[in-house]
Design a protein around this motif. Sequence first.
Motif, mmCIF file in Angstrom:
data_model
loop_
_atom_site.group_PDB
_atom_site.id
_atom_site.type_symbol
_atom_site.label_atom_id
_atom_site.label_comp_id
_atom_site.label_asym_id
_atom_site.label_seq_id
_atom_site.Cartn_x
_atom_site.Cartn_y
_atom_site.Cartn_z
ATOM 1 N N ARG A 268 0.825 -1.209 0.000
ATOM 2 C CA ARG A 268 0.000 0.000 0.000
ATOM 3 C C ARG A 268 0.860 1.261 0.000
ATOM 4 O O ARG A 268 0.535 2.250 -0.676
ATOM 5 C CB ARG A 268 -0.927 -0.010 1.217
ATOM 6 C CG ARG A 268 -2.023 -1.070 1.170
ATOM 7 C CD ARG A 268 -3.156 -0.640 0.227
ATOM 8 N NE ARG A 268 -4.295 -1.546 0.303
ATOM 9 C CZ ARG A 268 -5.336 -1.369 1.098
ATOM 10 N NH1 ARG A 268 -5.386 -0.331 1.911
ATOM 11 N NH2 ARG A 268 -6.343 -2.238 1.081
ATOM 12 N N GLN A 306 -1.193 1.873 -11.195
ATOM 13 C CA GLN A 306 -1.658 1.218 -9.979
ATOM 14 C C GLN A 306 -2.071 -0.225 -10.249
ATOM 15 O O GLN A 306 -2.635 -0.522 -11.307
ATOM 16 C CB GLN A 306 -2.868 1.955 -9.406
ATOM 17 C CG GLN A 306 -2.536 3.187 -8.602
ATOM 18 C CD GLN A 306 -3.796 3.751 -7.943
ATOM 19 O OE1 GLN A 306 -4.161 4.888 -8.183
ATOM 20 N NE2 GLN A 306 -4.457 2.959 -7.118
ATOM 21 N N TYR A 309 -6.367 -4.616 -9.069
ATOM 22 C CA TYR A 309 -7.223 -5.502 -8.284
ATOM 23 C C TYR A 309 -6.737 -5.461 -6.836
ATOM 24 O O TYR A 309 -5.530 -5.330 -6.606
ATOM 25 C CB TYR A 309 -7.122 -6.916 -8.840
ATOM 26 C CG TYR A 309 -7.856 -7.975 -8.065
ATOM 27 C CD1 TYR A 309 -9.211 -8.196 -8.258
ATOM 28 C CD2 TYR A 309 -7.194 -8.783 -7.146
ATOM 29 C CE1 TYR A 309 -9.888 -9.189 -7.559
ATOM 30 C CE2 TYR A 309 -7.861 -9.777 -6.445
ATOM 31 C CZ TYR A 309 -9.212 -9.974 -6.651
ATOM 32 O OH TYR A 309 -9.880 -10.942 -5.960
ATOM 33 N N LYS A 310 -7.568 -5.497 -5.825
ATOM 34 C CA LYS A 310 -9.020 -5.592 -5.862
ATOM 35 C C LYS A 310 -9.587 -4.343 -5.208
ATOM 36 O O LYS A 310 -9.112 -3.913 -4.150
ATOM 37 C CB LYS A 310 -9.471 -6.837 -5.122
ATOM 38 C CG LYS A 310 -10.963 -6.950 -4.969
ATOM 39 C CD LYS A 310 -11.359 -8.184 -4.206
ATOM 40 C CE LYS A 310 -12.846 -8.110 -4.024
ATOM 41 N NZ LYS A 310 -13.739 -9.085 -4.091
ATOM 42 N N PHE A 311 -10.658 -3.768 -5.800
ATOM 43 C CA PHE A 311 -11.258 -2.532 -5.320
ATOM 44 C C PHE A 311 -12.666 -2.795 -4.776
ATOM 45 O O PHE A 311 -13.357 -3.722 -5.213
ATOM 46 C CB PHE A 311 -11.358 -1.507 -6.455
ATOM 47 C CG PHE A 311 -10.028 -0.957 -6.893
ATOM 48 C CD1 PHE A 311 -9.532 0.211 -6.343
ATOM 49 C CD2 PHE A 311 -9.274 -1.604 -7.854
ATOM 50 C CE1 PHE A 311 -8.317 0.734 -6.743
ATOM 51 C CE2 PHE A 311 -8.058 -1.100 -8.270
ATOM 52 C CZ PHE A 311 -7.574 0.081 -7.710
ATOM 53 N N THR A 317 -11.076 2.687 -3.808
ATOM 54 C CA THR A 317 -10.507 2.185 -2.557
ATOM 55 C C THR A 317 -10.246 0.687 -2.675
ATOM 56 O O THR A 317 -11.130 -0.079 -3.072
ATOM 57 C CB THR A 317 -11.478 2.444 -1.384
ATOM 58 O OG1 THR A 317 -11.776 3.834 -1.329
ATOM 59 C CG2 THR A 317 -10.871 1.986 -0.073
ATOM 60 N N TYR A 318 -9.023 0.300 -2.312
ATOM 61 C CA TYR A 318 -8.711 -1.126 -2.333
ATOM 62 C C TYR A 318 -9.530 -1.873 -1.285
ATOM 63 O O TYR A 318 -10.032 -1.290 -0.323
ATOM 64 C CB TYR A 318 -7.215 -1.347 -2.109
ATOM 65 C CG TYR A 318 -6.379 -1.039 -3.337
ATOM 66 C CD1 TYR A 318 -6.378 -1.891 -4.432
ATOM 67 C CD2 TYR A 318 -5.595 0.105 -3.400
ATOM 68 C CE1 TYR A 318 -5.622 -1.617 -5.561
ATOM 69 C CE2 TYR A 318 -4.831 0.398 -4.528
ATOM 70 C CZ TYR A 318 -4.856 -0.472 -5.605
ATOM 71 O OH TYR A 318 -4.116 -0.189 -6.727
ATOM 72 N N ASP A 319 -9.641 -3.156 -1.451
ATOM 73 C CA ASP A 319 -10.521 -4.040 -0.690
ATOM 74 C C ASP A 319 -10.541 -3.747 0.816
ATOM 75 O O ASP A 319 -9.511 -3.841 1.496
ATOM 76 C CB ASP A 319 -10.070 -5.484 -0.926
ATOM 77 C CG ASP A 319 -11.028 -6.499 -0.338
ATOM 78 O OD1 ASP A 319 -12.168 -6.122 -0.031
ATOM 79 O OD2 ASP A 319 -10.619 -7.663 -0.197
ATOM 80 N N LYS A 326 -4.731 -8.402 -0.999
ATOM 81 C CA LYS A 326 -3.594 -7.549 -1.330
ATOM 82 C C LYS A 326 -3.700 -7.087 -2.781
ATOM 83 O O LYS A 326 -3.989 -7.887 -3.672
ATOM 84 C CB LYS A 326 -2.284 -8.318 -1.103
ATOM 85 C CG LYS A 326 -1.039 -7.466 -1.188
ATOM 86 C CD LYS A 326 0.187 -8.148 -0.587
ATOM 87 C CE LYS A 326 0.337 -9.583 -0.955
ATOM 88 N NZ LYS A 326 1.631 -10.140 -0.472
ATOM 89 N N PRO A 327 -3.471 -5.804 -3.066
ATOM 90 C CA PRO A 327 -3.530 -5.325 -4.461
ATOM 91 C C PRO A 327 -2.569 -6.100 -5.365
ATOM 92 O O PRO A 327 -1.504 -6.571 -4.915
ATOM 93 C CB PRO A 327 -3.114 -3.858 -4.336
ATOM 94 C CG PRO A 327 -3.445 -3.476 -2.930
ATOM 95 C CD PRO A 327 -3.200 -4.707 -2.114
ATOM 96 N N ASP A 387 -14.729 -4.802 -9.410
ATOM 97 C CA ASP A 387 -13.628 -4.802 -8.434
ATOM 98 C C ASP A 387 -12.269 -4.810 -9.136
ATOM 99 O O ASP A 387 -11.229 -4.824 -8.480
ATOM 100 C CB ASP A 387 -13.746 -5.972 -7.464
ATOM 101 C CG ASP A 387 -13.829 -7.324 -8.162
ATOM 102 O OD1 ASP A 387 -13.868 -7.348 -9.414
ATOM 103 O OD2 ASP A 387 -13.872 -8.359 -7.470
#
Length: 567
Positions: A268, A306, A309-311, A317-319, A326-327, A387
């Motif tokens: 992040r 960027q 995945y995953k939003f 905003t990420y998960d 984890k992105p 997502d």
Amino acid sequence: MDEITRLLGSIERKRTESVSTQSTGSKLALLHRLHQLMTCVEDLNPKNELHEKVVKTLDYAFLVCGKRANKPKKDSFRLHMVTWNVATADPPDDVTTLLHLNSPKSPDLYVIGLQEVYSGPLRFVSDAVFDDPWSYLLMSLLAPQKYIKVSSIRMQGLLLLFFSKLEHVPFIRDVQATYTRTGLFGYWGNKGGVSIRLSFYGHTLCFLNCHLAAHMNYASERVDEFEYIMDMQSFDCKRAPAIVDHRLVFWFGDLNFRIQDHGMHFVRTCIDKQNYSLLWSKDQLIMMKQKEQVLQEFEEGPLDFQPTYKFDRSSDTYDTSAKKRKPAWTDRILWRLRPKALPPDEENENKVGLDAKKLKQLEEDMEYPLKIRQDVYTSMMEYSISDHKPVIGIFTLELRKMYETPLVRLRAEGDWSADIDAMVVYSPLQPFPSSTWDWIGLYKVDNTCFTAGWFSVLVESLHVCVNFQVGFSSVSDYITYTWVKDDEVAFNEEVIQVVTLVSVYVSKEEIPVQGGDCVLCYYCNALKCIIGISEPFQVQASKVAIEEGMLPERINGLDKAVSGDDF
């Protein structure tokens, strides 16, 4: 062989110089060396292995020195690619930015690969009859820009579409599409790959859209699935029966590779500070490329955007769910140029030389070069229905056309209107596999409707909108068609004999009453593509219809469709 090698070295140097600047002395020296070579060749025993090596080497020499002094003309084409896991969502209201429709540089080709298109039982049935919402949206946006859908293929949630500018369509041939399932041990199509292959001005291209196995610990399984798809897919094409045989291959989709080892906080932080390069070394696809040979021939631009995945849906905003995934850069676009066939040299002294296939590839590589440059590789953060964020790749293809003449020339003869039968005149210009299943279609190209408005039916139970709007968005959008007269054209391998221009007629009952700008297209059933397009021409409005005050809703057979009782 040393003498031949030195001679070839001389030829290689000489061909880089301008003919006008070569001195008479250097030309005489070269001629002298050629005479020496001929003497050597005459003394060789044809049954000797060295003789065959010399012949192969001379084949290459002729290829090298046979190049013209002036470089052949090369053309550049712009390719716009999109990959997007849409997570079963319906299309957004506007995808203009996604397609760069307002860009001053318009693409020649669009290739759009989607994953997880909604395929519930009722929707899947309706999509089998009508265009799915995503295809319809893209076709309705691109048709007014003079693009048509050349091919598409769907396997459950996987959808692949290929669009081209109208001017290129007669030069896109040998179009084929196929699919491979990898879900549930190969029996389920929620995962796998769909592909479209074709010849673009003679250059073989293949586009493979994949959705591979999910989860962090399945990197090796993803590679295995990719290899399986590559091995399983084959085409009825002598030049390129397998994916790897194509001159240029694009591999893209939700490949599902993750960022391993690094913790959530570090990932992040790198994203927030746009230090994406710090994450590359732990990207699974980059890591697997270092040890898997099948991946090493594929290239990819830098991941300077960027992770996609995953939003959380409808946000950037990420998960934030309990799983807090984890992105990762799951959505990718890679490409592979077919490795060039190597010329015979001292390193392969023990080999006989190039086989026929490799020699033909070498000849093609030299005579018709193909280069690729990636201009854009980025994600589109403004789209939040899924997502995943969509990823686009824009490429420039520089190539020399293998042909510039369509296979068929056709035109509308005389004035056209719904008051009199009309005539189409066509003539084949080159040999092609003609048959009585070939047809000529009439298409409207101003992308307006023949009726006063367009007819829309909302099928509530299926949640799908079926639009009866006329425009040239795909080969199936013809107003009417007529079969060709195959018996008047005879083919003899490489010789085409045309007795005369061939004429066919279109009944006045099939011609649009309101008229408009139209084109005629010759569709070849064997090649599964349009091989000739006429110049645009004007169909005149029917004078009889105007005098009789015919209402728009009764035009072109739509009167039955709009009648409540019949519908």
